[in-house]
Motif scaffolding. Structure first.
Motif, mmCIF file in Angstrom:
data_model
loop_
_atom_site.group_PDB
_atom_site.id
_atom_site.type_symbol
_atom_site.label_atom_id
_atom_site.label_comp_id
_atom_site.label_asym_id
_atom_site.label_seq_id
_atom_site.Cartn_x
_atom_site.Cartn_y
_atom_site.Cartn_z
ATOM 1 N N HIS A 228 0.830 -1.208 0.000
ATOM 2 C CA HIS A 228 0.000 0.000 0.000
ATOM 3 C C HIS A 228 0.869 1.265 0.000
ATOM 4 O O HIS A 228 0.573 2.228 -0.710
ATOM 5 N N ASP A 229 1.936 1.245 0.808
ATOM 6 C CA ASP A 229 2.822 2.409 0.882
ATOM 7 C C ASP A 229 3.416 2.747 -0.483
ATOM 8 O O ASP A 229 3.585 3.929 -0.827
ATOM 9 N N GLU A 230 3.751 1.733 -1.250
ATOM 10 C CA GLU A 230 4.395 1.943 -2.543
ATOM 11 C C GLU A 230 3.380 2.079 -3.677
ATOM 12 O O GLU A 230 3.759 2.075 -4.856
ATOM 13 N N ASP A 231 2.105 2.228 -3.311
ATOM 14 C CA ASP A 231 1.028 2.456 -4.282
ATOM 15 C C ASP A 231 0.904 1.302 -5.274
ATOM 16 O O ASP A 231 0.464 1.484 -6.400
ATOM 17 N N LEU A 232 1.269 0.114 -4.831
ATOM 18 C CA LEU A 232 1.088 -1.076 -5.660
ATOM 19 C C LEU A 232 -0.334 -1.611 -5.518
ATOM 20 O O LEU A 232 -0.830 -2.323 -6.389
ATOM 21 N N ILE A 233 -0.982 -1.275 -4.392
ATOM 22 C CA ILE A 233 -2.373 -1.631 -4.114
ATOM 23 C C ILE A 233 -3.137 -0.327 -3.863
ATOM 24 O O ILE A 233 -2.635 0.544 -3.148
ATOM 25 N N PRO A 234 -4.342 -0.165 -4.413
ATOM 26 C CA PRO A 234 -5.126 1.050 -4.116
ATOM 27 C C PRO A 234 -5.587 1.074 -2.662
ATOM 28 O O PRO A 234 -6.240 0.138 -2.200
ATOM 29 N N LYS A 235 -5.255 2.140 -1.938
ATOM 30 C CA LYS A 235 -5.624 2.234 -0.527
ATOM 31 C C LYS A 235 -7.133 2.357 -0.337
ATOM 32 O O LYS A 235 -7.664 2.016 0.722
ATOM 33 N N ALA A 236 -7.819 2.845 -1.359
ATOM 34 C CA ALA A 236 -9.258 3.112 -1.213
ATOM 35 C C ALA A 236 -10.061 1.858 -0.887
ATOM 36 O O ALA A 236 -11.104 1.940 -0.229
ATOM 37 N N VAL A 237 -9.596 0.701 -1.316
ATOM 38 C CA VAL A 237 -10.356 -0.535 -1.060
ATOM 39 C C VAL A 237 -10.384 -0.840 0.429
ATOM 40 O O VAL A 237 -11.444 -1.056 1.023
ATOM 41 N N TRP A 238 -9.226 -0.844 1.083
ATOM 42 C CA TRP A 238 -9.167 -1.206 2.495
ATOM 43 C C TRP A 238 -9.497 -0.051 3.425
ATOM 44 O O TRP A 238 -9.989 -0.276 4.531
#
Length: 411
Positions: A228-238
């Motif tokens: 999440h920190d590296e913007d590899l996963i969208p934070k908006a989901v969690w």
């Protein structure tokens, strides 16, 4: 709260006019099929059915729980768990022979073929609170076109290591082939698969000790936070409950951690070349399995529940949606002929066969230990979210969570 009140009032109003209220959440293109089956039920029995269809993420479980506690549950509901409904659902054991023609012991063996935890629950409570419906497995879907643009070819005969998976995600991001490398379902059940491949868990294998604060479990959360920190996963989901599937469907994410229940939806909607990869691992191979149940809260609901799970209707439902039907007598009768879906299942089944983790029963299925986890699903999610949001370190989050779970377990 207002939306919940509206739902409760709607159920009360519907109950005046309808014989049976079915609470449902959709897994892909299943709504038309369940509508057709309930209409068939109405023709055969004269009992009208109204389907209360709610979105699963953030809404379904809290609303069903509130309705049950308020004494106004639907007649029957589709569910992913049975433990929360032990005190609310009716006991189906006295009704089995009436609706199926089978002796109870024969029926129990037939429907517990894929779900050993179902039989464990019956043995503990001497009560049948739902009917196994379909089984599925966690899966990592990937967009083959994005992978090709990023110059990535996943191994065909083995899974990536966690380090290889991370390197592939970095390459996808750096290549600009997709906005995100991965989108991950907002679910403690889905997150736990990451715990297992790191060698951690919630309970230990014997169900004696809470291990969510173990070195391995904390490391899994650290990895998840890093993505999440590296913007590899969208934070908006969690962090905000944004729907995850759209990121994959719209080509914004190269991979999607979800499950085989998405196959029918993807086969119908995806316009790009896609498949699944085996679960990457750090210390252990693990693929979680699960599924759905039909849970009646009234005898009216029981009649519909037995109808939906009979041989004819369950074979139709599972066959059209590429699911595994939870009946031993259907094991060889529902065939998957679609080549893409067959390819997906070949990968998933190979992954399952090679899993070293074994059963996750203490965390999710054993009625003694899983009850602690089920009662604290929101608490688990909140602590994962706190780490992603930088409100706590992963170590703080899981040490606090472990203390809460141990207190709940009387440890």
């Amino acid at each position: 709260m207002k939306r919940l009140l509206v739902v409760l009032l709607a159920v009360a109003a519907i109950s005046i006019f309808a014989d049976t209220v079915l609470m449902w959440f959709t897994d892909g293109p299943d709504f038309d099929l369940i509508t057709a089956q309930t209409e068939r039920f109405t023709k055969q029995t004269g009992e009208k059915v109204v389907i209360l269809n709610l979105p699963y993420y953030l809404e379904y479980k809290p609303k069903l729980a509130a309705m049950a506690k308020a004494g106004s549950p639907p007649d029957v509901a589709r569910e992913t768990d049975l433990l929360p409904w032990v005190d609310y659902a009716i006991d189906l054991k006295p009704l089995v022979e009436k609706y199926t023609g089978m002796k109870f012991e024969e029926w129990l063996e037939n429907v517990s073929f894929y779900k050993a935890g179902f039989k464990k629950l019956y043995e503990k409570y001497n009560k049948v609170v739902g009917i196994p419906y379909t089984s599925d497995a966690h899966a990592i879907f990937y967009n083959k076109e994005i992978f090709r643009k990023a110059g990535i070819e996943p191994p065909k005969d083995r899974p990536w290591t966690i380090d290889e998976w991370y390197a592939a995600m970095k390459k996808i991001k750096q290549s600009g082939a997709a906005r995100y490398a991965l989108v991950y379902d907002f679910s403690p059940y889905r997150f736990s698969n990451l715990l297992y491949v790191f060698g951690g868990g919630i309970w230990d294998r014997e169900g004696k000790n809470i291990i969510i604060d173990s070195k391995e479990s904390i490391e899994a959360l650290e990895f998840f936070v890093k993505l999440h920190d590296e913007d590899l996963i969208p934070k908006a989901v969690w962090l905000t409950g944004d729907a995850p599937a759209k990121y994959f469907q719209n080509g914004l994410a190269a991979m999607y951690v979800s499950g085989t229940w998405m196959l029918a939806q993807f086969r119908e909607q995806l316009k790009f070349d896609w498949g699944v990869i085996m679960w990457p691992y750090k210390r252990e191979r693990a693929v979680m399995t699960g599924g759905k149940y039909i849970v009646p809260f009234t005898e009216k609901g029981a009649a519909l529940a037995f109808f939906l799970t009979n041989e004819e209707n369950l074979a139709e439902f599972a066959g059209k949606l590429y699911l595994i039907p939870d009946r031993k007598d259907l094991a060889d009768k529902v065939k998957i002929e679609d080549p893409l879906i067959s390819e997906v299942y070949a990968v998933v089944m190979k992954d399952l066969a090679e899993s070293t983790r074994g059963s996750m029963v203490p965390d999710w299925y054993d009625p003694d230990t899983a009850a602690i986890v089920q009662a604290n699903r929101t608490v688990i999610n909140d602590h994962i979210k706190a780490a992603i949001a930088k409100e706590k370190t992963p170590e703080q989050a899981f040490k606090e969570l472990a203390a809460i779970l141990r207190k709940a377990a009387g440890k």
